[in-house]
Design a protein around this motif. Structure first.
Motif, PDB file in Angstrom:
ATOM      1  N   PRO A 151       0.815  -1.213   0.000  1.00  0.00           N
ATOM      2  CA  PRO A 151       0.000   0.000   0.000  1.00  0.00           C
ATOM      3  C   PRO A 151       0.853   1.271   0.000  1.00  0.00           C
ATOM      4  O   PRO A 151       0.448   2.295  -0.546  1.00  0.00           O
ATOM      5  N   GLY A 152       2.048   1.170   0.592  1.00  0.00           N
ATOM      6  CA  GLY A 152       2.947   2.310   0.623  1.00  0.00           C
ATOM      7  C   GLY A 152       3.390   2.772  -0.751  1.00  0.00           C
ATOM      8  O   GLY A 152       3.718   3.947  -0.946  1.00  0.00           O
ATOM      9  N   VAL A 153       3.400   1.858  -1.716  1.00  0.00           N
ATOM     10  CA  VAL A 153       3.771   2.238  -3.085  1.00  0.00           C
ATOM     11  C   VAL A 153       2.761   3.238  -3.634  1.00  0.00           C
ATOM     12  O   VAL A 153       3.129   4.271  -4.210  1.00  0.00           O
ATOM     13  N   ALA A 154       1.476   2.943  -3.466  1.00  0.00           N
ATOM     14  CA  ALA A 154       0.435   3.859  -3.948  1.00  0.00           C
ATOM     15  C   ALA A 154       0.412   5.146  -3.123  1.00  0.00           C
ATOM     16  O   ALA A 154       0.268   6.243  -3.674  1.00  0.00           O
ATOM     17  N   LEU A 155       0.553   5.016  -1.810  1.00  0.00           N
ATOM     18  CA  LEU A 155       0.542   6.203  -0.951  1.00  0.00           C
ATOM     19  C   LEU A 155       1.665   7.160  -1.302  1.00  0.00           C
ATOM     20  O   LEU A 155       1.466   8.378  -1.359  1.00  0.00           O
ATOM     21  N   ALA A 156       2.868   6.621  -1.530  1.00  0.00           N
ATOM     22  CA  ALA A 156       4.030   7.449  -1.823  1.00  0.00           C
ATOM     23  C   ALA A 156       3.869   8.232  -3.116  1.00  0.00           C
ATOM     24  O   ALA A 156       4.560   9.228  -3.334  1.00  0.00           O
ATOM     25  N   ARG A 157       2.958   7.771  -3.966  1.00  0.00           N
ATOM     26  CA  ARG A 157       2.710   8.457  -5.232  1.00  0.00           C
ATOM     27  C   ARG A 157       1.467   9.339  -5.178  1.00  0.00           C
ATOM     28  O   ARG A 157       1.133   9.991  -6.171  1.00  0.00           O
ATOM     29  N   ALA A 158       0.805   9.342  -4.033  1.00  0.00           N
ATOM     30  CA  ALA A 158      -0.423  10.120  -3.903  1.00  0.00           C
ATOM     31  C   ALA A 158      -0.305  11.270  -2.908  1.00  0.00           C
ATOM     32  O   ALA A 158      -1.016  12.270  -3.044  1.00  0.00           O
ATOM     33  N   VAL A 159       0.565  11.130  -1.922  1.00  0.00           N
ATOM     34  CA  VAL A 159       0.704  12.153  -0.882  1.00  0.00           C
ATOM     35  C   VAL A 159       2.197  12.418  -0.641  1.00  0.00           C
ATOM     36  O   VAL A 159       3.043  11.632  -1.059  1.00  0.00           O
ATOM     37  N   PRO A 160       2.536  13.513   0.040  1.00  0.00           N
ATOM     38  CA  PRO A 160       3.941  13.773   0.352  1.00  0.00           C
ATOM     39  C   PRO A 160       4.567  12.625   1.140  1.00  0.00           C
ATOM     40  O   PRO A 160       3.890  11.917   1.898  1.00  0.00           O
ATOM     41  N   ARG A 161       5.870  12.459   0.988  1.00  0.00           N
ATOM     42  CA  ARG A 161       6.599  11.344   1.596  1.00  0.00           C
ATOM     43  C   ARG A 161       6.366  11.236   3.099  1.00  0.00           C
ATOM     44  O   ARG A 161       6.094  10.157   3.620  1.00  0.00           O
ATOM     45  N   LYS A 162       6.467  12.342   3.802  1.00  0.00           N
ATOM     46  CA  LYS A 162       6.336  12.288   5.260  1.00  0.00           C
ATOM     47  C   LYS A 162       4.910  11.968   5.698  1.00  0.00           C
ATOM     48  O   LYS A 162       4.691  11.306   6.712  1.00  0.00           O
ATOM     49  N   ALA A 163       3.930  12.415   4.925  1.00  0.00           N
ATOM     50  CA  ALA A 163       2.549  12.057   5.230  1.00  0.00           C
ATOM     51  C   ALA A 163       2.340  10.564   5.031  1.00  0.00           C
ATOM     52  O   ALA A 163       1.674   9.894   5.838  1.00  0.00           O
ATOM     53  N   ALA A 164       2.907  10.020   3.957  1.00  0.00           N
ATOM     54  CA  ALA A 164       2.798   8.582   3.704  1.00  0.00           C
ATOM     55  C   ALA A 164       3.460   7.790   4.823  1.00  0.00           C
ATOM     56  O   ALA A 164       2.892   6.806   5.327  1.00  0.00           O
ATOM     57  N   MET A 165       4.653   8.188   5.222  1.00  0.00           N
ATOM     58  CA  MET A 165       5.369   7.468   6.276  1.00  0.00           C
ATOM     59  C   MET A 165       4.641   7.551   7.610  1.00  0.00           C
ATOM     60  O   MET A 165       4.627   6.580   8.376  1.00  0.00           O
ATOM     61  N   GLU A 166       4.010   8.685   7.894  1.00  0.00           N
ATOM     62  CA  GLU A 166       3.247   8.793   9.142  1.00  0.00           C
ATOM     63  C   GLU A 166       2.093   7.796   9.140  1.00  0.00           C
ATOM     64  O   GLU A 166       1.841   7.119  10.144  1.00  0.00           O
ATOM     65  N   MET A 167       1.389   7.695   8.014  1.00  0.00           N
ATOM     66  CA  MET A 167       0.298   6.731   7.925  1.00  0.00           C
ATOM     67  C   MET A 167       0.806   5.306   8.082  1.00  0.00           C
ATOM     68  O   MET A 167       0.205   4.484   8.783  1.00  0.00           O
ATOM     69  N   LEU A 168       1.946   5.013   7.469  1.00  0.00           N
ATOM     70  CA  LEU A 168       2.489   3.658   7.503  1.00  0.00           C
ATOM     71  C   LEU A 168       3.070   3.299   8.862  1.00  0.00           C
ATOM     72  O   LEU A 168       2.949   2.153   9.322  1.00  0.00           O
TER      73      LEU A 168
END
Length: 266
Positions: A151-168
């Protein structure tokens, strides 16, 4: 009694294809069978030149709860501990997410309820997302010892990196208004209105030239993965190809002539 209803339903409304995840009792979890059904539906729609936009929605109170953990747990008793089944599931899921991205038509997600783990991945893979108030997005794998890497692959392409990492890293539920601020969602509408709002948006998209939509989506995704100079070269090539299309000639002529264009979709 066995439920023999299709895992994914298709309904065409004009030039918009509505694909509905149809496992509400399982919160539309992405079992291997559900993934296969969605893949088949996308393949069918992708080859349908009458369709100019696609909406993905879901029956029930959840958009999708992600992978079917009961199905995954059941395969731990396989001779290989489930390795082959897990690999098959991840490959199939990755393929269907890529199909959403590479589908010739733009794809709009209509999210009511939760979109978690691979369900969040599906929403993030879509080109546009309309979410209802009360909808929530999260990648909670870290809470069960299974980091949401794919899921992080899609997130990293949809939101800023730090926002994706916070979610993950935290696995916390992100409400619709926060998802809007992050850029994961395009619009937030009242509860129960995600589907009609997504369909209305899709109809607006579908009113455009099919050839422009196909070229535009393909070109956007190609250049987004490239360094700046390569991105401009790719975008320039797509623009030239688009300018040579009949619809571009019609659209420019209509604009200069102050009239409404009549698309030929070629």
């Amino acid at each position: 009694m066995l439920d023999n209803s299709p895992a994914v339903l298709r309904q065409d409304v004009g030039a918009v294809a509505l694909l509905t995840l149809n496992r509400p009792a399982a919160r539309n979890s992405l079992s291997l069978a559900m993934i296969a059904a969605l893949q088949a539906a996308l393949d069918e729609v992708g080859g349908d030149e009458a369709i100019r936009c696609v909406v993905i929605a879901a029956e029930g109170r959840a958009f999708s709860a992600g992978h079917d953990l009961k199905e995954i747990a059941a395969h731990r008793t396989d001779a290989d501990g489930g390795a082959a089944f897990f690999a098959e599931t991840m490959a199939a899921c990755s393929a269907v997410m890529q199909s959403v991205v590479t589908l010739p038509q733009p794809v709009v997600a209509a999210v009511e309820g939760i979109a978690t783990a691979a369900g969040c991945q599906l929403a993030a893979s879509c080109d546009l997302v309309v979410a209802a108030e009360g909808a929530g997005f999260c990648t909670p794998g870290v809470d069960i010892g299974l980091f949401c890497t794919t899921p992080g692959v899609a997130l990293a392409r949809a939101v800023p990196r730090k926002a994706a990492m916070e979610m993950l890293l935290l696995g916390e539920m992100i409400p619709a208004d926060e998802a809007l601020r992050m850029g994961l969602v395009n619009r937030v509408v009242p509860a129960g209105e995600a589907l009609p709002a997504a369909m209305a948006l899709a109809q607006r998209v579908a009113a455009r030239s099919a050839v422009a939509l196909r070229m535009g989506k393909r070109g956007f995704n190609m250049q987004a993965a490239q360094p700046l100079a390569e991105a401009y070269a790719t975008a320039g090539q797509v623009m030239v190809e688009n300018l040579l299309a009949a619809d571009a000639a019609e659209g420019i002529g209509a604009f200069l002539g102050k009239r409404k264009p009549e698309w030929r979709h070629e």
